[in-house]
Design a protein around this motif. Sequence first.
Motif, PDB file in Angstrom:
ATOM      1  N   THR A 543       0.854  -1.190   0.000  1.00 21.31           N
ATOM      2  CA  THR A 543       0.000   0.000   0.000  1.00 21.31           C
ATOM      3  C   THR A 543       0.884   1.232   0.000  1.00 21.31           C
ATOM      4  OG1 THR A 543      -0.121  -0.018   2.416  1.00 21.31           O
ATOM      5  CG2 THR A 543      -1.913  -1.100   1.216  1.00 21.31           C
ATOM      6  N   SER A 544       0.340   2.329  -0.468  1.00 18.27           N
ATOM      7  CA  SER A 544       1.056   3.592  -0.443  1.00 18.27           C
ATOM      8  C   SER A 544       0.068   4.732  -0.281  1.00 18.27           C
ATOM      9  CB  SER A 544       1.876   3.783  -1.726  1.00 18.27           C
ATOM     10  OG  SER A 544       1.009   3.870  -2.842  1.00 18.27           O
ATOM     11  N   VAL A 545       0.519   5.766   0.398  1.00 20.85           N
ATOM     12  CA  VAL A 545      -0.273   6.971   0.606  1.00 20.85           C
ATOM     13  C   VAL A 545       0.626   8.159   0.288  1.00 20.85           C
ATOM     14  CG1 VAL A 545      -1.480   8.413   2.282  1.00 20.85           C
ATOM     15  CG2 VAL A 545      -1.756   5.936   2.358  1.00 20.85           C
ATOM     16  N   GLY A 546       0.103   9.124  -0.466  1.00 19.77           N
ATOM     17  CA  GLY A 546       0.900  10.286  -0.812  1.00 19.77           C
ATOM     18  C   GLY A 546       0.044  11.524  -0.981  1.00 19.77           C
ATOM     19  N   VAL A 547       0.669  12.682  -0.813  1.00 16.32           N
ATOM     20  CA  VAL A 547       0.025  13.968  -1.072  1.00 16.32           C
ATOM     21  C   VAL A 547       0.927  14.755  -2.017  1.00 16.32           C
ATOM     22  CG1 VAL A 547      -1.236  14.045   1.093  1.00 16.32           C
ATOM     23  CG2 VAL A 547       1.068  14.990   0.989  1.00 16.32           C
ATOM     24  N   PHE A 548       0.314  15.629  -2.821  1.00 15.12           N
ATOM     25  CA  PHE A 548       1.096  16.403  -3.783  1.00 15.12           C
ATOM     26  C   PHE A 548       0.450  17.755  -4.039  1.00 15.12           C
ATOM     27  CE2 PHE A 548      -2.000  14.017  -6.280  1.00 15.12           C
ATOM     28  CZ  PHE A 548      -2.512  14.985  -7.138  1.00 15.12           C
ATOM     29  N   GLN A 549       1.268  18.679  -4.532  1.00 14.68           N
ATOM     30  CA  GLN A 549       0.795  19.969  -5.026  1.00 14.68           C
ATOM     31  C   GLN A 549       1.564  20.312  -6.285  1.00 14.68           C
ATOM     32  OE1 GLN A 549      -0.022  23.665  -2.585  1.00 14.68           O
ATOM     33  NE2 GLN A 549       1.818  24.400  -3.637  1.00 14.68           N
ATOM     34  N   ILE A 550       0.840  20.639  -7.358  1.00 13.89           N
ATOM     35  CA  ILE A 550       1.447  21.037  -8.629  1.00 13.89           C
ATOM     36  C   ILE A 550       0.899  22.399  -9.014  1.00 13.89           C
ATOM     37  CG2 ILE A 550       1.797  20.463 -11.066  1.00 13.89           C
ATOM     38  CD1 ILE A 550       1.242  17.555 -10.378  1.00 13.89           C
ATOM     39  N   GLU A 551       1.792  23.314  -9.335  1.00 12.61           N
ATOM     40  CA  GLU A 551       1.402  24.654  -9.791  1.00 12.61           C
ATOM     41  C   GLU A 551       1.872  24.836 -11.225  1.00 12.61           C
ATOM     42  OE1 GLU A 551       1.553  27.119  -5.576  1.00 12.61           O
ATOM     43  OE2 GLU A 551       3.366  26.979  -6.807  1.00 12.61           O
ATOM     44  N   GLN A 552       0.929  25.116 -12.114  1.00 13.91           N
ATOM     45  CA  GLN A 552       1.237  25.267 -13.536  1.00 13.91           C
ATOM     46  C   GLN A 552       0.850  26.667 -14.020  1.00 13.91           C
ATOM     47  OE1 GLN A 552      -1.367  23.549 -16.436  1.00 13.91           O
ATOM     48  NE2 GLN A 552       0.305  23.054 -17.848  1.00 13.91           N
ATOM     49  N   SER A 565      -0.188  37.310 -21.663  1.00 19.57           N
ATOM     50  CA  SER A 565       0.982  36.991 -20.845  1.00 19.57           C
ATOM     51  C   SER A 565       0.830  35.579 -20.295  1.00 19.57           C
ATOM     52  CB  SER A 565       1.122  37.982 -19.686  1.00 19.57           C
ATOM     53  OG  SER A 565       0.042  37.836 -18.778  1.00 19.57           O
ATOM     54  N   GLN A 566       1.884  35.101 -19.645  1.00 18.63           N
ATOM     55  CA  GLN A 566       1.840  33.789 -19.006  1.00 18.63           C
ATOM     56  C   GLN A 566       1.671  33.942 -17.496  1.00 18.63           C
ATOM     57  OE1 GLN A 566       4.393  31.063 -22.169  1.00 18.63           O
ATOM     58  NE2 GLN A 566       5.376  31.738 -20.299  1.00 18.63           N
ATOM     59  N   ASP A 567       0.783  34.848 -17.096  1.00 22.29           N
ATOM     60  CA  ASP A 567       0.601  35.166 -15.684  1.00 22.29           C
ATOM     61  C   ASP A 567      -0.527  34.378 -15.028  1.00 22.29           C
ATOM     62  OD1 ASP A 567       2.680  36.992 -15.764  1.00 22.29           O
ATOM     63  OD2 ASP A 567       1.364  38.658 -16.325  1.00 22.29           O
ATOM     64  N   GLY A 568      -1.231  33.529 -15.775  1.00 22.10           N
ATOM     65  CA  GLY A 568      -2.267  32.702 -15.168  1.00 22.10           C
ATOM     66  C   GLY A 568      -1.660  31.519 -14.432  1.00 22.10           C
ATOM     67  N   GLU A 569      -2.492  30.839 -13.642  1.00 21.42           N
ATOM     68  CA  GLU A 569      -1.978  29.686 -12.903  1.00 21.42           C
ATOM     69  C   GLU A 569      -3.113  28.747 -12.519  1.00 21.42           C
ATOM     70  OE1 GLU A 569       1.255  29.506  -9.513  1.00 21.42           O
ATOM     71  OE2 GLU A 569      -0.729  29.735  -8.587  1.00 21.42           O
ATOM     72  N   GLN A 570      -2.822  27.433 -12.610  1.00 23.39           N
ATOM     73  CA  GLN A 570      -3.695  26.390 -12.078  1.00 23.39           C
ATOM     74  C   GLN A 570      -2.920  25.624 -11.023  1.00 23.39           C
ATOM     75  OE1 GLN A 570      -5.676  23.827 -14.936  1.00 23.39           O
ATOM     76  NE2 GLN A 570      -5.737  22.109 -13.507  1.00 23.39           N
ATOM     77  N   ARG A 571      -3.571  25.362  -9.889  1.00 18.95           N
ATOM     78  CA  ARG A 571      -2.927  24.630  -8.799  1.00 18.95           C
ATOM     79  C   ARG A 571      -3.747  23.390  -8.466  1.00 18.95           C
ATOM     80  NH1 ARG A 571      -3.552  27.684  -3.696  1.00 18.95           N
ATOM     81  NH2 ARG A 571      -5.508  26.484  -3.636  1.00 18.95           N
ATOM     82  N   ASN A 572      -3.120  22.236  -8.570  1.00 18.45           N
ATOM     83  CA  ASN A 572      -3.771  20.964  -8.234  1.00 18.45           C
ATOM     84  C   ASN A 572      -3.136  20.395  -6.976  1.00 18.45           C
ATOM     85  OD1 ASN A 572      -5.146  21.350 -10.609  1.00 18.45           O
ATOM     86  ND2 ASN A 572      -4.610  19.376 -11.499  1.00 18.45           N
ATOM     87  N   ARG A 573      -3.969  20.184  -5.964  1.00 20.19           N
ATOM     88  CA  ARG A 573      -3.535  19.514  -4.748  1.00 20.19           C
ATOM     89  C   ARG A 573      -4.262  18.185  -4.646  1.00 20.19           C
ATOM     90  NH1 ARG A 573      -3.967  24.742  -0.627  1.00 20.19           N
ATOM     91  NH2 ARG A 573      -1.900  25.626  -1.105  1.00 20.19           N
ATOM     92  N   GLY A 574      -3.545  17.159  -4.206  1.00 16.14           N
ATOM     93  CA  GLY A 574      -4.194  15.861  -4.208  1.00 16.14           C
ATOM     94  C   GLY A 574      -3.679  14.907  -3.150  1.00 16.14           C
ATOM     95  N   PHE A 575      -4.462  13.853  -2.946  1.00 20.66           N
ATOM     96  CA  PHE A 575      -4.149  12.745  -2.043  1.00 20.66           C
ATOM     97  C   PHE A 575      -4.319  11.457  -2.840  1.00 20.66           C
ATOM     98  CE2 PHE A 575      -5.932   9.278   0.462  1.00 20.66           C
ATOM     99  CZ  PHE A 575      -5.028   9.152   1.509  1.00 20.66           C
TER     100      PHE A 575
END
Length: 721
Positions: A543-552, A565-575
Amino acid sequence: MLAVALPGSLLLTTPNPAVAQESGETITVLDPIVVTGSSSGVPDPRDATRLLPAASGGQVATGSQLGILGNRDTMSSPFNVTSYTAKLIADTQARSIADVAASDPSVRAIFPRSSYRDVYSIRGFNLFSYNMGFDGLYGIAPKQRFPAELAERIEILKGPDTFLNGIALGGSVGGAINIIPKRATDNPVTSVTTSYVSDGNMGTHLDFGRRFGSRNEFGVRFNGIMRGGDLAIDDQSDRLGAGSLSLDYQGDRFRFYGDFGYVNERFDAPDWAVTVAPGVTRVPVPSSTASLSQPWAWVKTKDAYGVVRAEYDLSDNWTVFSAFGISSTETTGIFVQPTRLQANGNFIGSIASFPSAGVHYSGQAGVRGRFETGPIEHNVTVAIARWNQDLKATRTGLGTFPSNIFNPVIIPRPDSSSIIDLDDIHRTAEHRFTSLVFADTLEMFDDRLLVTLGGRLQNVVSTNFAATTGLETSSYDRTKFSPAAGAVFKLTDNISLYGNYVEALQQGTSAPATAKNYGETFAPIVSRQLEGGVKVDWGAWTTSVGVFQIEQPTGITDPFTNIYSQDGEQRNRGFEFNVAGEPFDGFRILGGLMLLDGRLTRTAGGKFNGNKAIGAPDYQINLGAEWDTPFIEGLTVSARMINTGTQFVDAANTQSIDSWTRFDVGARYVFERSEGKPITLRFAVENLLDTKYWASAASGQAAGISRGAPRTFLASTTFQF
């Protein structure tokens, strides 16, 4: 990410490259040997490219390839990777990589399975099939769809992989997929598989492998596939011819591999992603078998590829390696995209031709080594890589027509004389990706702490041209360094804590024609991930458990200045939670869940700040199980549930598609012959309840919603000789 840890040793088999590889539809079980170079799970340099064996249950492997780091067992890896085996591919009767990815809770297909290509979402970010790796090299795998039967392993990495593999053409922010080809094993392989897919698609697959020489130093493996016929959706049919050939030589210090392949496929009446009309808050769902295309629509793809790879051991602790690959791809045809879907089912069918072709050259060379500085053992890799792409593509609109998803209309084939032939299209893009990468995994405290540090210096040269004139329209030349850090701390022999910081590098965008600064090009986009978790080996299952955050970062046009411009952002947080293995004798499980919070954190004028990202469901659940029945020897029954939460279709979060659940069931029976190898019979039903649903929503190049596959019957028989 699922594997069985092997405390105190690295389990390998034989000096062949096909260490414990699955032989087509079966697993060749070989006597293990212990490689004594390291007890940490970090292989000796000479063993870095050898496949690790399958874990208990045989559906996933005990480790996977981590790009320039080489193969690592899962309990020693600072990343979340799952390596699906050829046994799982055969037992689930997978036809493409998307069918394999259906077992992974962090992955969803975001283009219809009833189309000619595969597009994925990993951790809520898009990944196109042309961004898949082939034995660690980008640009080699077929562009649209890869037949799963040709693969020994399908490795799915969660998280950015620029450090491990280099930049991908369309980016690989949420994760990456790597294909490991089938190669010769010590045991001879000869099998023929016949298959059936409803409503009349028949196929044959030949798998042949041998080793030769006084020490089995020469190997050959051939796979050939032919299939064709009608599919479950009205008017749809598919014809596929594919083959692969692997050659290898295994000497005392020198190893050589050659992997070659060809895929030719024609898909009639392919599905396409559907766009929803503004203001529609309740999206209607069509019949699972109704065609939203036209009988005369078709797409044909042709791909050829070849890779040669060599390794030489300078000593027990230093190995030099190199690889070079070339591929060509071509896609032609006429397709129909349903657009502006209304609440009553009306839509506008948009007819177009979108021919494309390309030639790719990809290569790398480097050295791996091991040395000590006091109590610290270093595992270093230094490599250079190059990926050249010459592409051409254009689009020709052929008109529109009204239709309805509940009562589709058939119209005469439009005049196609205006379509521009591929031979008449000038090059439209040239991309040159060059990089230098360094990595060092430090082993400390009796190999309980593994720290990986490094980075990749990436240069991107991109030039675009007009398809009709060949004149340059835009270009840029940028360089960016992508650092990376990862750590594994082994609390005990069967519990590992892991964490990483990695970045994804994507080509910079250009301002659109509607912006005041039209044509301006931007520096490469940098996305960042932080991740941490724990992996537990329970013996026969993990088994494995993990958390993450990605900012694009994303591109936006300011509503007041009209400047892009490239000033927008999407942030994905997950378990993420994953489970795999055989917790009880004869009972296997595979699956898990992902909880996802995908948010738009910076948008044009702040209008949609805080909204849910398009195509980012709150949860994804996959749970599969197999049971070897005690009442009929040789009979195995299986079931799988795939569940996905509600997804928004627009950034304003006013349009959405409902959550959905799909059930698959299957059975296989192994008939043991008294004077020969076994025969395996398989039967399965995908989407058992024939549920009607929209499977996914997406933005970007795959913008729109894609429906789920209809109830599909699959049957196959494998004869081993």
